[in-house]
Design a protein around this motif. Structure first.
Motif, PDB file in Angstrom:
ATOM      1  N   TYR A 292       0.796  -0.996   0.106  1.00 40.90           N
ATOM      2  CA  TYR A 292      -0.107  -0.049   0.101  1.00 40.90           C
ATOM      3  C   TYR A 292       0.939   1.126   0.073  1.00 40.90           C
ATOM      4  CZ  TYR A 292      -3.618  -3.235   1.485  1.00 40.90           C
ATOM      5  OH  TYR A 292      -4.754  -4.225   1.332  1.00 40.90           O
ATOM      6  N   GLU A 293       0.651   2.282  -1.006  1.00 40.97           N
ATOM      7  CA  GLU A 293       1.229   3.422  -0.870  1.00 40.97           C
ATOM      8  C   GLU A 293       0.451   4.579  -0.941  1.00 40.97           C
ATOM      9  OE1 GLU A 293       3.648   3.689  -4.640  1.00 40.97           O
ATOM     10  OE2 GLU A 293       5.210   2.768  -3.854  1.00 40.97           O
ATOM     11  N   ALA A 294       1.055   5.822  -0.299  1.00 39.11           N
ATOM     12  CA  ALA A 294       0.483   6.725   0.143  1.00 39.11           C
ATOM     13  C   ALA A 294       1.501   8.150   0.418  1.00 39.11           C
ATOM     14  CB  ALA A 294      -0.797   6.706   1.042  1.00 39.11           C
ATOM     15  N   ASP A 295       1.062   9.127   0.336  1.00 35.56           N
ATOM     16  CA  ASP A 295       1.968  10.320   1.120  1.00 35.56           C
ATOM     17  C   ASP A 295       2.316   9.875   2.113  1.00 35.56           C
ATOM     18  OD1 ASP A 295       1.733  11.380  -1.445  1.00 35.56           O
ATOM     19  OD2 ASP A 295      -0.083  13.033  -0.804  1.00 35.56           O
ATOM     20  N   ASN A 296       1.410   9.226   3.008  1.00 34.98           N
ATOM     21  CA  ASN A 296       1.908   8.921   4.529  1.00 34.98           C
ATOM     22  C   ASN A 296       0.670   7.881   4.699  1.00 34.98           C
ATOM     23  OD1 ASN A 296       2.305   8.364   7.144  1.00 34.98           O
ATOM     24  ND2 ASN A 296       1.630  10.261   7.993  1.00 34.98           N
ATOM     25  N   VAL A 297       1.512   6.509   4.847  1.00 31.40           N
ATOM     26  CA  VAL A 297       0.294   5.374   5.270  1.00 31.40           C
ATOM     27  C   VAL A 297      -0.042   5.546   6.574  1.00 31.40           C
ATOM     28  CG1 VAL A 297       1.235   3.936   3.299  1.00 31.40           C
ATOM     29  CG2 VAL A 297       2.098   3.759   5.342  1.00 31.40           C
TER      30      VAL A 297
ATOM     31  N   ASN B 175      14.019  13.490  17.190  1.00 33.79           N
ATOM     32  CA  ASN B 175      14.267  12.477  18.119  1.00 33.79           C
ATOM     33  C   ASN B 175      14.333  11.066  17.757  1.00 33.79           C
ATOM     34  OD1 ASN B 175      14.333  14.610  20.323  1.00 33.79           O
ATOM     35  ND2 ASN B 175      11.975  14.558  19.994  1.00 33.79           N
ATOM     36  N   GLY B 176      14.311  10.874  16.437  1.00 39.26           N
ATOM     37  CA  GLY B 176      14.429   9.162  15.777  1.00 39.26           C
ATOM     38  C   GLY B 176      13.052   8.656  15.883  1.00 39.26           C
ATOM     39  N   GLU B 177      12.149   9.375  16.100  1.00 39.05           N
ATOM     40  CA  GLU B 177      10.728   8.776  15.989  1.00 39.05           C
ATOM     41  C   GLU B 177      10.012   8.818  14.823  1.00 39.05           C
ATOM     42  OE1 GLU B 177       8.848  11.251  18.990  1.00 39.05           O
ATOM     43  OE2 GLU B 177       9.281   9.857  20.696  1.00 39.05           O
ATOM     44  N   ILE B 178       9.292   7.706  14.422  1.00 34.62           N
ATOM     45  CA  ILE B 178       8.753   7.882  13.093  1.00 34.62           C
ATOM     46  C   ILE B 178       7.567   8.705  13.043  1.00 34.62           C
ATOM     47  CG2 ILE B 178       7.341   6.434  11.538  1.00 34.62           C
ATOM     48  CD1 ILE B 178       8.857   3.877  12.491  1.00 34.62           C
ATOM     49  N   ILE B 179       7.467   9.696  12.069  1.00 37.34           N
ATOM     50  CA  ILE B 179       6.486  10.517  12.265  1.00 37.34           C
ATOM     51  C   ILE B 179       5.781  10.419  10.652  1.00 37.34           C
ATOM     52  CG2 ILE B 179       7.496  12.312  13.358  1.00 37.34           C
ATOM     53  CD1 ILE B 179       8.393  13.693  10.725  1.00 37.34           C
ATOM     54  N   GLY B 180       6.195   9.077  10.102  1.00 36.14           N
ATOM     55  CA  GLY B 180       5.342   9.070   8.619  1.00 36.14           C
ATOM     56  C   GLY B 180       6.048   8.028   7.785  1.00 36.14           C
ATOM     57  N   ALA B 181       5.269   7.523   6.701  1.00 38.04           N
ATOM     58  CA  ALA B 181       6.067   6.466   5.885  1.00 38.04           C
ATOM     59  C   ALA B 181       5.113   6.310   4.633  1.00 38.04           C
ATOM     60  CB  ALA B 181       5.867   4.991   6.365  1.00 38.04           C
ATOM     61  N   GLY B 182       5.902   6.111   3.737  1.00 37.36           N
ATOM     62  CA  GLY B 182       5.301   6.174   2.208  1.00 37.36           C
ATOM     63  C   GLY B 182       4.710   4.825   1.862  1.00 37.36           C
ATOM     64  N   ALA B 183       5.005   3.789   2.307  1.00 35.97           N
ATOM     65  CA  ALA B 183       4.281   2.514   1.909  1.00 35.97           C
ATOM     66  C   ALA B 183       4.327   1.438   3.283  1.00 35.97           C
ATOM     67  CB  ALA B 183       5.189   1.750   1.012  1.00 35.97           C
ATOM     68  N   VAL B 184       3.721   0.385   2.842  1.00 34.71           N
ATOM     69  CA  VAL B 184       3.458  -0.691   3.938  1.00 34.71           C
ATOM     70  C   VAL B 184       3.335  -1.878   3.195  1.00 34.71           C
ATOM     71  CG1 VAL B 184       0.999  -0.259   4.401  1.00 34.71           C
ATOM     72  CG2 VAL B 184       2.379  -1.365   6.168  1.00 34.71           C
ATOM     73  N   LEU B 185       4.112  -2.913   3.736  1.00 33.67           N
ATOM     74  CA  LEU B 185       3.942  -4.283   3.159  1.00 33.67           C
ATOM     75  C   LEU B 185       3.164  -5.202   3.839  1.00 33.67           C
ATOM     76  CD1 LEU B 185       4.773  -6.434   0.992  1.00 33.67           C
ATOM     77  CD2 LEU B 185       6.980  -6.667   2.358  1.00 33.67           C
ATOM     78  N   ILE B 186       2.216  -5.817   3.365  1.00 37.45           N
ATOM     79  CA  ILE B 186       1.490  -6.973   4.026  1.00 37.45           C
ATOM     80  C   ILE B 186       1.522  -8.306   3.348  1.00 37.45           C
ATOM     81  CG2 ILE B 186      -1.039  -7.346   4.898  1.00 37.45           C
ATOM     82  CD1 ILE B 186       0.103  -4.695   5.836  1.00 37.45           C
ATOM     83  N   LYS B 187       1.407  -9.302   4.153  1.00 36.30           N
ATOM     84  CA  LYS B 187       1.632 -10.485   3.628  1.00 36.30           C
ATOM     85  C   LYS B 187       0.842 -11.471   4.074  1.00 36.30           C
ATOM     86  CE  LYS B 187       6.764 -10.467   3.013  1.00 36.30           C
ATOM     87  NZ  LYS B 187       8.110 -11.209   3.435  1.00 36.30           N
ATOM     88  N   PHE B 188       0.176 -12.393   3.396  1.00 30.56           N
ATOM     89  CA  PHE B 188      -0.813 -13.412   3.974  1.00 30.56           C
ATOM     90  C   PHE B 188      -0.057 -14.751   3.475  1.00 30.56           C
ATOM     91  CE2 PHE B 188      -3.616  -9.761   3.017  1.00 30.56           C
ATOM     92  CZ  PHE B 188      -4.265  -9.579   4.274  1.00 30.56           C
ATOM     93  N   TYR B 189      -0.669 -15.804   4.235  1.00 30.97           N
ATOM     94  CA  TYR B 189      -0.112 -17.042   3.761  1.00 30.97           C
ATOM     95  C   TYR B 189      -1.388 -18.100   3.860  1.00 30.97           C
ATOM     96  CZ  TYR B 189       4.203 -15.184   5.262  1.00 30.97           C
ATOM     97  OH  TYR B 189       5.314 -14.238   5.285  1.00 30.97           O
TER      98      TYR B 189
END
Length: 566
Positions: free
Chosen positions: A124-129, A312-326
């Motif tokens: 999933y991609e977005a400006d901020n996921v 401070n090294g804390e996450i403030i956003g992300a551009g993508a997230v990977l999901i896996k199903f089995y």
């Protein structure tokens, strides 16, 4: 100059090699015996072809309907081989040589230890996921996945299940199926000793327990080492009863696990997701590494891509997230009923279920505007190798239409009598008939089709149309000479010239592809065989089917009929 084997000036008898005459100002005497032999072979082959095609062209022109019927019958009979037509979807079968040790090892492993676990990925991609709208969209697809059914099978039936690290409730500690319970009087049995060592009270194995965790290990944190120790010390009772009663969950790697509830996605998790704020999401990502589905530690930051940090090294956003199903494959069903897809071993239910997964996960209608997804269900990998025969049919149809316009423009003249619209259609049809015949023959002999073969129809179109131009140009040149000949003789003379030309180019192409088929790569070998047989089949159709229709058109034209059709 030689005449009847004698020199015209001296009357002396000369050999046949010398009768070939001079080929350059120096005369025949400058040619060696080998050169004369080569020239003899050249003239002999060309002369034989000219004689054959003169006879053949005359026969076809005099019996056009018989020639047309024979071509249609040959196409039909050859096309029956398409019953065995198949597309190869196994990548190993395309590039690994047959009978090689590596190929034999792969086939043995595939037959004896087929792959049961199938991995499906979504990015999933977005400006901020890490926003509520994106998390809600991911969560909705995850919930919809549980609603999928295929022949009474749901996602929970198809997925790989793993135990949840929590003790089941309402557990009966004794297991009636266990018969090898050790004697507690035995000196090696450490049940009471272990409890006394840990400061825990001894218990009767017949106690019904609702809070087994608090009873066994009060005021202690549950961890894997402790569970391992208890599984060793308390086997088979009460360990077996605990293990058999343990709850299971579908294994996945999903960011929404952070908002699950005690091993499942229920109304509590629905409400929690619905009330999320961006601050809640960022706080959870930065401080919580516990999966609320599997109740164990998990590094959710590894699922993120394009991460943004503050000072401070804390996450403030992300551009993508990977999901896996089995999910799993029913290997027993594959052995009994065969595989549902060539190139991989998968049962029919799993194959159909993955098709429904593709439809669900590629549906982006409820995504926020800035969100996109990239789906990789394992079935899609093999589908990229197969099903290619008709995927370019729109481009192929457009190409044939453009070539038809071009051919009609080149063959026709600017008058109402010599328009050759349908003759152009017959030329295109002859290419198609040759392809059907060739594909049927190749399929009958077991040659597979692959994605690389889709370029062959475009290649054949160019070669086939070139033959049409050669034949029609030779006929028009003969017509312009003004030599009075019957229709059959005219086509005989035409093919005496054009037949040799198209034969030389055709046999050159066929020979080149047959040489290429000598490769060790099965995919390339099959491609070359298909191309060689197709070029030969189209050549036969052009010098027979097309020529027969052309002779019918010229027959009508000789009576000044309005020849729009031919």
């Amino acid at each position: 100059m030689a005449s009847n084997g004698y020199d015209a000036n001296s009357g002396a008898k000369i050999s046949f090699l010398d009768s070939l005459g001079p080929v350059h100002p120096g005369g025949i005497k400058n040619l060696t015996k080998l050169q004369k032999l080569v020239r003899l072979c050249q003239y002999g082959v060309i002369g034989s072809l000219e004689h054959f095609f003169t006879w053949y062209g005359e026969k076809v022109a005099c019996n056009p309907r018989t020639a047309i019927a024979a071509c249609i019958l040959a196409t039909f009979l050859g096309g029956l081989g398409l019953i065995r037509f198949y597309e190869e979807g196994d990548a190993a079968s395309l590039v690994i040589p047959r009978n090689s040790k590596f190929r034999n090892d792969i086939d043995w492993l595939d037959n004896n230890f087929p792959q049961e676990i199938r991995v499906h990925r979504i990015i999933y991609e977005a400006d901020n996921v890490l926003t509520p709208t994106v998390i809600k969209a991911i969560y909705k697809q995850r919930k919809d996945l549980e609603k999928l059914t295929m022949q009474d099978k749901t996602f929970k039936d198809m997925c790989i299940k793993v135990p949840i690290l929590k003790f089941p409730e309402n557990l009966q500690l004794t297991d009636p199926t266990v018969t090898n319970i050790p004697n507690k009087e035995d000196e090696d049995w450490g049940f009471d000793d272990e409890f006394e060592k840990d400061g825990l009270p001894t218990i009767s194995p017949n106690v019904s327990l609702g809070g087994l965790l608090n009873y066994f290990i009060p005021n202690k944190d549950l961890d894997l080492d402790m569970l391992q120790r208890y599984s060793n010390d308390f086997y088979p009772v009460p360990y077996c009863a605990v293990a058999q009663s343990t709850e299971l969950a579908c294994y996945e790697e999903n960011i929404v696990e952070l908002w699950g509830d005690s091993g499942s996605y229920n109304q509590e998790s629905d409400a929690l997701i619905e009330s999320l704020t961006e601050e809640d999401i960022l706080r959870t990502i930065n401080t919580n590494n516990i999966s609320n589905i599997f109740l164990k530690e998990k590094n959710f930051k590894e699922m993120l891509g394009g991460i943004k940090y503050n000072h401070n090294g804390e996450i403030i956003g992300a551009g993508a997230v990977l999901i896996k199903f089995y999910t799993s494959v029913n290997v027993s069903a594959v052995k009994l009923f065969g595989t549902a897809s060539r190139g991989e071993k998968i049962d029919t239910v799993s194959y159909s279920f993955e098709g429904e997964m593709i439809k669900l996960l590629t549906n982006k209608t409820e995504f926020p505007a800035e969100m996109v997804s990239y789906v990789s269900v394992q079935r899609q990998f093999f589908e990229s190798f197969v099903g290619q025969t008709f995927k370019d049919s729109d481009k192929l149809g457009m190409g044939y239409a453009l070539v038809f316009i071009y051919v009609n423009f080149m063959l026709s003249k600017l008058n109402c009598v010599e328009q050759r619209v349908w003759l152009s259609c017959v030329g295109i049809l002859s290419v198609a008939m040759g392809m059907i015949l060739a594909y049927g023959v190749c399929s009958a002999f077991g040659w597979f089709y692959s994605a690389a073969h889709t370029v062959i129809p475009f290649l054949l179109l160019g070669i086939g149309i070139d033959n049409i131009f050669v034949i029609t140009q030779a006929y028009d040149t003969l017509e312009s000479s003004g030599v009075p000949l019957s229709l059959g003789k005219r086509f005989g003379k035409t093919m005496g010239h054009a037949g040799v030309a198209v034969s030389v180019t055709t046999f050159t192409d066929v020979f080149a592809f047959l040489v290429g088929s000598n490769t060790v790569l099965p995919g390339l070998e099959s491609f070359c065989i298909y191309a060689a047989v197709s070029i030969l089949a189209i050549y036969l159709m052009q010098v027979t089917h097309f020529l027969a229709w052309m002779s019918l058109g010229q027959f009508k034209l000789s009576f000044k009929f309005f020849c729009f059709l031919f």
